[in-house]
Design an enzyme around this catalytic site. Structure first.
Site, mmCIF file in Angstrom:
data_model
loop_
_atom_site.group_PDB
_atom_site.id
_atom_site.type_symbol
_atom_site.label_atom_id
_atom_site.label_comp_id
_atom_site.label_asym_id
_atom_site.label_seq_id
_atom_site.Cartn_x
_atom_site.Cartn_y
_atom_site.Cartn_z
ATOM 1 C CG HIS A 74 -2.208 -1.064 1.237
ATOM 2 N ND1 HIS A 74 -3.106 -1.027 2.124
ATOM 3 C CD2 HIS A 74 -2.161 -1.812 0.265
ATOM 4 C CE1 HIS A 74 -4.114 -2.100 1.775
ATOM 5 N NE2 HIS A 74 -3.404 -2.650 0.704
ATOM 6 C CE1 TYR A 203 -5.745 3.390 11.427
ATOM 7 C CE2 TYR A 203 -5.569 3.577 9.106
ATOM 8 C CZ TYR A 203 -5.371 3.079 10.130
ATOM 9 O OH TYR A 203 -4.023 2.327 10.368
ATOM 10 N N PRO A 295 -4.009 -0.633 18.550
ATOM 11 C CG PRO A 295 -6.136 -1.933 18.321
ATOM 12 C CD PRO A 295 -5.250 -1.104 19.392
ATOM 13 C CE LYS A 299 3.504 2.924 13.474
ATOM 14 N NZ LYS A 299 4.368 2.946 11.823
ATOM 15 C CE1 TYR A 387 -1.153 3.853 9.602
ATOM 16 C CE2 TYR A 387 -0.328 2.881 7.478
ATOM 17 C CZ TYR A 387 -1.562 2.742 8.447
ATOM 18 O OH TYR A 387 -2.304 1.888 8.452
#
Length: 393
Positions: A74, A203, A295, A299, A387
């Site tokens: 991604h 998200y 979560p 990570k 990220y």
């Protein structure tokens, strides 16, 4: 039975198996002791997003063939709020770095296969596992197999046995300091036989609570809803879950949530936890034994891999050169990254979830933060850098 090795490893999760693999490549012997069965650790569905550094390490050390073939790369993620989606270009903001969807149990399968092919000793289904004498030069791991007591003597013990394992509680009182935060909400998660509705993770911040759209494969979708920590799954039939996901993930007329058969359902608690130091004598804690992150930032597995990369390098330096400096600094090196990742995970969680004690001001502030984050290159770059993964050390 009395056994001997250089490094005894408690736990056959990603931390323990990766450490054993890295030590093998450095010519260092290890034995992994695991309370669960091989089938259990190889099938337990957990997190599935790998940072760029984790992917690179798996490939560089020869356990990335299936990852390369099956992993979903991604280049961005989407943030949704106010009924609109906003893409964060991870690759464009980080000089080409990406994240990869590849389930944790698949990583474990790859590592187990590699270790066994190399003749490694992995003891599955060990009962009454305990650690001893790590305040001296010859620590020991004791366990039973089919009722028979075994004692594994070693130079060092790596406690990679998770948050509920036996290694951290074995450290004498007063040595460790615990930092803990439990969040007032949880995630209701489902695994569904449905084609992902988006090529990238979504998200969503919504007045009814957070939602996340993820995936495990081109045909399996992973979805989450913010819920109460004590949520009763009996109150959530499949259709109700799909309807709620539809509401929270909505983004205009052109987007549709693909539905399918729910094959797994559960509630995940949200907490932040760190122990300092991550070592006591010749016992070194790694992964969930030393820290837990909510979560939201994906990570947990990645932090575990970062820990054992540091530990493997320190042990390699000791066995090659007799140098203990990196072993002494293990906690210091790891915790610098751990706390940065804790900060990021807390920030993502706080920005995207609804809190029971918040008011209208707090909601407006969250929306303003999301607006700024998605309209400022500098703010987007900060999210993207964290990220895809901070430097391993």
């Amino acid at each position: 039975m009395n056994l001997r090795t250089q490094v005894g490893i408690v736990g056959a999760g990603p931390a323990g198996l990766m450490l054993s693999h890295l030590l093998h490549l450095a010519g260092i012997e290890s034995v992994v002791v695991e309370a669960r069965s091989r089938r259990y650790v190889g099938e337990r569905v957990r997190a599935g997003l790998l940072e760029q550094g984790t992917v690179d390490l798996l490939k560089e050390t020869g356990v990335g063939e299936r990852l390369t073939r099956l992993g979903l790369t991604h280049h961005g993620i989407e943030l949704r709020f106010g009924g609109h989606g906003h893409r964060i270009d991870l690759s464009g903001l980080t000089g080409g770095s990406t994240v990869t969807i590849y389930a944790q149990h698949e990583v474990i399968k790859d590592l187990i296969t590699a270790r066994l092919a190399a003749g490694a000793q992995i003891v599955f289904e060990a009962d009454d596992v305990s650690v001893h004498d790590f305040d001296g030069p010859t620590p020991k791991i004791r366990y039973r197999i089919e009722g028979n007591l075994n004692e594994l003597s070693c130079d060092f013990i790596a406690g990679c046995d998770g948050f509920h394992g036996v290694c951290r509680p074995a450290v004498p009182a007063g040595v460790l300091t615990m930092y803990d935060r439990v969040y007032p909400f949880a995630w209701l998660g489902i695994l569904a036989e449905a084609r992902p509705s988006s090529d990238e993770l979504i998200y969503a911040y919504h007045e009814r609570g957070f939602a996340l759209h993820s995936m495990r494969s081109p045909t399996i979708t992973r979805l989450y809803l913010q819920c109460a920590p004590d949520e009763d799954l009996g109150n959530w039939p499949d259709e109700k879950i799909w309807d709620e996901l539809e509401r929270r993930l909505a983004a205009g007329k052109g987007w549709k949530l693909n539905r399918g058969a729910v094959i797994q359902k559960g509630v995940t608690e949200m907490r932040s936890f760190v122990v300092e130091p991550m070592q006591s004598g010749t016992l070194f804690l790694a992964g969930d034994a030393a820290h837990i992150v909510p979560p939201t930032g994906a990570k947990g597995l990645n932090l575990a891999i970062a820990d054992v990369r540091v530990l493997a390098r320190a042990l390699s330096d000791y066995y090659a050169n007799g140098n203990r400096e990196l072993l002494t600094k293990y906690s210091e090196i790891c915790l610098r990254r751990v706390w940065k990742v804790q900060r990021f995970s807390w920030w993502m969680t706080s920005m995207l979830h609804r809190f029971a004690d918040e008011n209208a001001f707090d909601q407006r502030r969250q929306l303003a933060e999301l607006d700024y984050l998605t309209s400022s290159r500098a703010a987007s770059q900060t999210l993207a850098e964290n990220y895809v993964g901070l430097p391993m050390e």
